[in-house]
Design a protein around this motif. Sequence first.
Motif, PDB file in Angstrom:
ATOM      1  N   PHE A 123     -10.003   2.729   8.317  1.00  0.00           N
ATOM      2  CA  PHE A 123      -9.831   2.834   6.877  1.00  0.00           C
ATOM      3  C   PHE A 123      -8.976   1.684   6.379  1.00  0.00           C
ATOM      4  CE2 PHE A 123     -10.248   7.241   8.399  1.00  0.00           C
ATOM      5  CZ  PHE A 123     -11.440   7.562   7.774  1.00  0.00           C
ATOM      6  N   GLY A 124      -9.234   1.214   5.185  1.00  0.00           N
ATOM      7  CA  GLY A 124      -8.481   0.097   4.628  1.00  0.00           C
ATOM      8  C   GLY A 124      -7.264   0.556   3.847  1.00  0.00           C
ATOM      9  N   PHE A 125      -6.411   1.380   4.479  1.00  0.00           N
ATOM     10  CA  PHE A 125      -5.219   1.867   3.793  1.00  0.00           C
ATOM     11  C   PHE A 125      -4.221   0.737   3.604  1.00  0.00           C
ATOM     12  CE2 PHE A 125      -6.328   6.082   5.818  1.00  0.00           C
ATOM     13  CZ  PHE A 125      -6.785   6.638   4.632  1.00  0.00           C
ATOM     14  N   ASP A 166       2.229   6.960   8.574  1.00  0.00           N
ATOM     15  CA  ASP A 166       3.588   7.446   8.808  1.00  0.00           C
ATOM     16  C   ASP A 166       4.525   7.132   7.651  1.00  0.00           C
ATOM     17  OD1 ASP A 166       3.407   4.755   9.384  1.00  0.00           O
ATOM     18  OD2 ASP A 166       4.892   4.809  10.998  1.00  0.00           O
ATOM     19  N   GLN A 167       4.154   6.205   6.786  1.00  0.00           N
ATOM     20  CA  GLN A 167       4.967   5.867   5.615  1.00  0.00           C
ATOM     21  C   GLN A 167       4.433   6.508   4.332  1.00  0.00           C
ATOM     22  OE1 GLN A 167       4.516   1.658   5.669  1.00  0.00           O
ATOM     23  NE2 GLN A 167       6.234   1.315   7.082  1.00  0.00           N
ATOM     24  N   VAL A 196       6.121   6.904   0.373  1.00  0.00           N
ATOM     25  CA  VAL A 196       5.494   6.233  -0.767  1.00  0.00           C
ATOM     26  C   VAL A 196       5.098   7.242  -1.833  1.00  0.00           C
ATOM     27  CG1 VAL A 196       3.485   4.875  -1.476  1.00  0.00           C
ATOM     28  CG2 VAL A 196       4.738   4.264   0.585  1.00  0.00           C
ATOM     29  N   LEU A 197       4.563   8.395  -1.433  1.00  0.00           N
ATOM     30  CA  LEU A 197       4.183   9.427  -2.393  1.00  0.00           C
ATOM     31  C   LEU A 197       5.385   9.973  -3.150  1.00  0.00           C
ATOM     32  CD1 LEU A 197       1.431  11.456  -0.496  1.00  0.00           C
ATOM     33  CD2 LEU A 197       1.155   9.976  -2.480  1.00  0.00           C
ATOM     34  N   VAL A 198       6.488  10.217  -2.449  1.00  0.00           N
ATOM     35  CA  VAL A 198       7.698  10.723  -3.107  1.00  0.00           C
ATOM     36  C   VAL A 198       8.240   9.691  -4.093  1.00  0.00           C
ATOM     37  CG1 VAL A 198      10.107  11.389  -2.710  1.00  0.00           C
ATOM     38  CG2 VAL A 198       8.298  12.326  -1.267  1.00  0.00           C
ATOM     39  N   THR A 199       8.270   8.444  -3.690  1.00  0.00           N
ATOM     40  CA  THR A 199       8.738   7.372  -4.582  1.00  0.00           C
ATOM     41  C   THR A 199       7.848   7.267  -5.819  1.00  0.00           C
ATOM     42  OG1 THR A 199       9.541   6.152  -2.660  1.00  0.00           O
ATOM     43  CG2 THR A 199       9.322   4.928  -4.711  1.00  0.00           C
TER      44      THR A 199
END
Length: 77
Positions: free
Chosen positions: A4-6, A11-12, A16-19
């Motif tokens: 996948f091109g994430f 693990d991060q 990132v979602l919380v920020t």
Amino acid sequence: PQVFGFVVKLDQLLEVLVTTLIFVFIGIVFFALAYGILSKLFNIHKEIEEDQNTALGIVIGSIMIGLAIIIAAAIHG
């Protein structure tokens, strides 16, 4: 190989979602404050909905778009 091109490694992802959610909340608070200040300056409901004041709608929309650009620039760094 990466299937996948994430952009963010899994693990991060939580960090990132919380920020992102924190910045979304801050942006919504600023929009609410801006709308509250504008509603004190102008009778938005009466002017736009009842009197069909298109010019005031354009001005308030422009202010909100400008605020969105400023918030996006502040988040992006």
